[in-house]
Design an enzyme around this catalytic site. Structure first.
Site, PDB file in Angstrom:
ATOM      1  N   LYS A 188       0.805  -1.212   0.038  1.00 52.43           N
ATOM      2  CA  LYS A 188       0.044  -0.299   0.125  1.00 52.43           C
ATOM      3  C   LYS A 188       1.175   1.144   0.340  1.00 52.43           C
ATOM      4  O   LYS A 188       1.728   1.741   1.038  1.00 52.43           O
ATOM      5  CB  LYS A 188      -1.103  -0.361   1.297  1.00 52.43           C
ATOM      6  N   GLY A 241       7.340   4.680   8.010  1.00 52.58           N
ATOM      7  CA  GLY A 241       6.371   5.363   7.738  1.00 52.58           C
ATOM      8  C   GLY A 241       7.178   6.565   9.468  1.00 52.58           C
ATOM      9  O   GLY A 241       7.606   6.352  10.081  1.00 52.58           O
ATOM     10  N   THR A 243       6.576   7.300  13.810  1.00 51.93           N
ATOM     11  CA  THR A 243       6.213   6.791  15.185  1.00 51.93           C
ATOM     12  C   THR A 243       5.161   5.816  15.367  1.00 51.93           C
ATOM     13  O   THR A 243       4.465   5.243  16.001  1.00 51.93           O
ATOM     14  CB  THR A 243       7.558   7.505  15.737  1.00 51.93           C
ATOM     15  N   GLU A 263      10.327   1.387  10.011  1.00 49.97           N
ATOM     16  CA  GLU A 263      11.435   2.529   9.782  1.00 49.97           C
ATOM     17  C   GLU A 263      10.732   3.366   9.939  1.00 49.97           C
ATOM     18  O   GLU A 263      10.265   3.144   9.334  1.00 49.97           O
ATOM     19  CB  GLU A 263      11.837   1.752   8.487  1.00 49.97           C
ATOM     20  N   CYS A 297      13.653  10.947   6.611  1.00 46.97           N
ATOM     21  CA  CYS A 297      13.210  10.458   7.661  1.00 46.97           C
ATOM     22  C   CYS A 297      15.301  10.649   9.006  1.00 46.97           C
ATOM     23  O   CYS A 297      14.590  10.750  10.084  1.00 46.97           O
ATOM     24  CB  CYS A 297      12.828   8.800   7.864  1.00 46.97           C
ATOM     25  N   GLU A 398      10.119  15.678  15.901  1.00 45.49           N
ATOM     26  CA  GLU A 398      10.282  15.379  14.232  1.00 45.49           C
ATOM     27  C   GLU A 398       9.802  16.527  13.512  1.00 45.49           C
ATOM     28  O   GLU A 398       8.416  16.350  13.487  1.00 45.49           O
ATOM     29  CB  GLU A 398      10.045  13.937  13.395  1.00 45.49           C
TER      30      GLU A 398
HETATM   31  P1  NAD Z   1       2.466   8.141   7.974  1.00 46.34           P
HETATM   32  O1  NAD Z   1       3.073   6.911   9.036  1.00 46.34           O
HETATM   33  O2  NAD Z   1       1.361   8.586   7.531  1.00 46.34           O
HETATM   34  O3  NAD Z   1       1.959   7.191   6.798  1.00 46.34           O
HETATM   35  C1  NAD Z   1       3.154   6.301   6.222  1.00 46.34           C
HETATM   36  C2  NAD Z   1       2.428   5.382   5.447  1.00 46.34           C
HETATM   37  O4  NAD Z   1       1.485   4.753   6.384  1.00 46.34           O
HETATM   38  C3  NAD Z   1       1.244   5.926   4.499  1.00 46.34           C
HETATM   39  O5  NAD Z   1       1.176   4.685   3.048  1.00 46.34           O
HETATM   40  C4  NAD Z   1      -0.236   5.953   5.607  1.00 46.34           C
HETATM   41  O6  NAD Z   1      -1.165   5.850   4.426  1.00 46.34           O
HETATM   42  C5  NAD Z   1      -0.015   4.289   6.148  1.00 46.34           C
HETATM   43  N1  NAD Z   1      -0.597   4.073   7.558  1.00 46.34           N
HETATM   44  C6  NAD Z   1      -1.103   5.662   8.058  1.00 46.34           C
HETATM   45  N2  NAD Z   1      -2.196   5.508   9.102  1.00 46.34           N
HETATM   46  C7  NAD Z   1      -2.143   3.915   9.187  1.00 46.34           C
HETATM   47  C8  NAD Z   1      -3.133   2.523  10.207  1.00 46.34           C
HETATM   48  N3  NAD Z   1      -3.598   2.955  10.864  1.00 46.34           N
HETATM   49  N4  NAD Z   1      -2.599   1.627   9.527  1.00 46.34           N
HETATM   50  C9  NAD Z   1      -1.832   1.235   8.437  1.00 46.34           C
HETATM   51  N5  NAD Z   1      -1.163   2.092   7.784  1.00 46.34           N
HETATM   52  C10 NAD Z   1      -1.072   3.883   8.209  1.00 46.34           C
HETATM   53  O7  NAD Z   1       3.789   8.841   7.057  1.00 46.34           O
HETATM   54  P2  NAD Z   1       3.994   9.544   6.338  1.00 46.34           P
HETATM   55  O8  NAD Z   1       3.654  11.379   6.758  1.00 46.34           O
HETATM   56  O9  NAD Z   1       3.793   8.824   5.114  1.00 46.34           O
HETATM   57  O10 NAD Z   1       5.522   9.299   6.850  1.00 46.34           O
HETATM   58  C11 NAD Z   1       6.425  10.938   6.849  1.00 46.34           C
HETATM   59  C12 NAD Z   1       6.483   9.304   8.169  1.00 46.34           C
HETATM   60  O11 NAD Z   1       7.466   8.377   7.700  1.00 46.34           O
HETATM   61  C13 NAD Z   1       8.201  10.880   9.528  1.00 46.34           C
HETATM   62  O12 NAD Z   1       7.551   9.942  10.175  1.00 46.34           O
HETATM   63  C14 NAD Z   1       9.550  10.160   8.761  1.00 46.34           C
HETATM   64  O13 NAD Z   1      10.330  10.135   9.624  1.00 46.34           O
HETATM   65  C15 NAD Z   1       8.985   8.687   8.108  1.00 46.34           C
HETATM   66  N6  NAD Z   1       9.967   8.177   7.482  1.00 46.34           N
HETATM   67  C16 NAD Z   1      10.574   6.624   7.962  1.00 46.34           C
HETATM   68  C17 NAD Z   1      11.546   6.534   7.075  1.00 46.34           C
HETATM   69  C18 NAD Z   1      13.315   5.441   7.431  1.00 46.34           C
HETATM   70  O14 NAD Z   1      13.685   4.453   6.943  1.00 46.34           O
HETATM   71  N7  NAD Z   1      12.585   5.555   8.960  1.00 46.34           N
HETATM   72  C19 NAD Z   1      11.475   7.216   5.550  1.00 46.34           C
HETATM   73  C20 NAD Z   1      10.985   8.063   5.187  1.00 46.34           C
HETATM   74  C21 NAD Z   1       9.726   8.284   5.776  1.00 46.34           C
END
Ligand code: NAD
Length: 495
Positions: A188, A241, A243, A263, A297, A398
């Protein structure tokens, strides 16, 4: 210079782009769609299905059938050959893939194009890994002729959930090890950036990926994402995504005790010692945050600088930041593109006003970019805050935007304690020309990756991941394969 604008309108014209389940291109079962908009100007690129639980059910069922069926008969050498064919197709279509990402999530085209070494390298690295998977013959303590050995087996259907900020590398990091090990995938993508992931599925299908091995369900996190995380037919969730979402996924995974690797976010420290090569350190420290408009990230958003050189160093980082070119991603000379969405822009704006309210001083930036050429998008001047203290929200949370919080330090013990005083532990940077100091810091910093006199190096062959609330599990390197494999012990009594 290439005319990216002409190529852009040929790529996306506002029409519907279906999702990919069991080798077929389909709508959501509900018939609902969502918009894919260019974050640089708000134009509609395409609409995509707003998939939900029923679509996830269909995708998991297809992935399970493929896993237990024809795909399980593929030899490691056949899976390797497939990954190499995919790599070739990626190379041939690299410009379109990059343009798609730039249009869909804003990353400057020169930056997406430059990522080919890593992405093609990943495909070829996992192709190599496919033929190295093996068990062991292990002597045991039983009397008589009883033999014990292990085999490594693919764990099953992998649910992959990714954010918007690096769709190409982010999805390949989930899909390629699955192909290498013989798992199947339901992925997804982020609702903010689905288009390139759909293009990737098309390329993989054309390269010969069998039906059901990869399924892409576009949709919202709370809907399609949550349904995938709790699905009893999924053996493992690999998630990148925030935390908070990672915590929700870990909770949802308890239903069938599926494995999880996460991650997550970070608040990574960059430490500039007084013996640092300032000339080299300034651009690297600045771009550790400003690359991808801070939507990374591993952003080195806490800049600790030795007090003796603090003012000079921060002034030079600010000068560097002020000279970065802000613009649409498809302009070849853009350094900083747009922020993905109004919601993220609001978050960043909130921190830009919290900084001064909590007592920090704006050294440069601190505001949105307005005016001609920026209408319909969300752009920010790269920002450096000085006079920051560890307790301020801009030093603790963050931001995921182009914001550096600079702070002086006096000695190594102090800076290690302050750098580690965060719930996160994704990455850290050290700038020092003194070997002993560099070693000491690299070992004492609590982070999944520490870069010395560099930043941002991520490689197919080197493990990447977090500690503490930045998550668990590793992507990259041979360890990554472990995340997709189970070990079975086989006992044979020959008496
Ligand atoms: P997010 O957690 O809002 O979304 C990430 C993904 O999770 C999206 O596809 C979203 O649709 C899905 N999602 C949201 N709620 C969900 C739920 N309840 N159940 C299952 N899936 C769900 O993150 P974002 O805002 O898209 O991305 C930014 C974050 O990602 C930042 O905190 C960043 O640090 C982190 N990030 C981490 C890395 C890493 O490798 N550590 C890399 C890139 C981004």
């Amino acid at each position: 210079m290439k005319d990216w604008k002409a190529s852009a309108s040929a790529l996306y014209d506002g029409e519907f782009r279906p999702m990919f389940i069991n080798g077929s291109w389909c709508e959501a079962r509900s018939g609902e769609v969502m918009d894919a908009r260019n974050p640089a100007d708000g134009t509609l690129l395409a609409t995509v299905p707003k998939g939900g639980k029923a679509d996830i059910d269909a995708a998991v069922s297809a992935a399970r059938t493929a896993f237990e069926g024809p795909w399980s008969k593929w030899t490691p050498f056949e899976r390797q050959a497939l990954l190499l064919r995919i790599a070739e197709r990626f190379e041939a279509e690299w410009e379109s893939l990059c343009l798609s990402d730039t249009l869909d999530m804003g990353m400057p085209i020169q930056r997406t194009l430059a990522n080919s070494r890593r992405v093609l390298g990943m495909l070829r690295f996992y192709a190599g890994q496919a033929v190295t998977i093996h068990g062991q013959t292990i002597p045991n303590s039983f009397p008589g002729e009883i033999y014990s050995s292990t085999v490594r087996e693919p764990i099953g259907v992998v649910g992959a959930i990714i954010p918007w900020n690096a769709p190409i590398a982010g999805s390949i990091w989930k899909i390629a090890p699955a192909i290498a090990t013989g798992c199947t995938v339901v992925l997804k993508p982020s609702e903010e950036a689905s288009l390139t992931v759909l293009m990737i599925a098309r390329i993989m299908q054309e390269a010969g990926l069998p039906d059901g091995v990869l399924n892409i369900v576009t949709g919202l996190g709370a809907d399609a994402g949550a349904a995938l995380a709790e699905h009893p037919g999924v053996a493992k969730i690999v998630f990148t995504g925030s935390t908070a979402t990672g915590q929700a996924i870990a909770r949802a995974a308890t239903g069938n005790l599926k494995r999880v690797s996460l991650e997550l976010g970070g608040k990574s420290p960059v430490i500039v010692c007084r013996d640092a090569d300032i000339e080299k350190a300034v651009p690297v420290a600045a771009m550790s945050v400003f690359a991808n408009s801070g939507q990374i990230c591993i952003a080195g958003s806490r800049l600790f600088v030795a007090r003796e050189i603090h003012d000079e160093f921060v002034r030079r980082v600010a000068e560097f930041a002020a000279n970065l070119r802000i613009g649409h991603g498809i302009q070849d000379d853009t350094d900083i593109g747009p922020i993905i969405s109004a919601r993220q822009a609001e978050r960043i704006a909130g921190y830009l006003s919290a900084g001064p309210t909590e007592g920090a001083e704006i050294v440069t930036g601190g505001a949105r970019v307005e005016g001609a050429g920026f209408e319909g998008g969300h752009f920010f001047h790269p920002t450096v805050f000085g006079g920051v203290t560890d307790d301020m929200s801009i030093a603790r949370e963050e931001i995921f935007g182009p914001v550096i919080s600079a702070m002086p330090f006096d000695d190594i013990d102090e800076v290690v304690a302050r750098a580690n005083a965060t719930p996160y532990g994704l990455a850290a940077g050290v700038f020092s020309t003194h070997l002993g100091t560099a070693h000491k810091l690299a070992h004492r910093l609590k982070a999944g990756s520490v870069w010395v006199n560099m930043y941002h190096a991520i490689d197919p062959a080197v493990p990447f991941g977090g500690v503490k609330m930045s998550g668990y599990g590793r992507e990259g390197g041979t360890e990554h394969m472990e995340e997709y494999l189970d070990t079975k012990a086989i006992w044979i009594n020959t008496d």
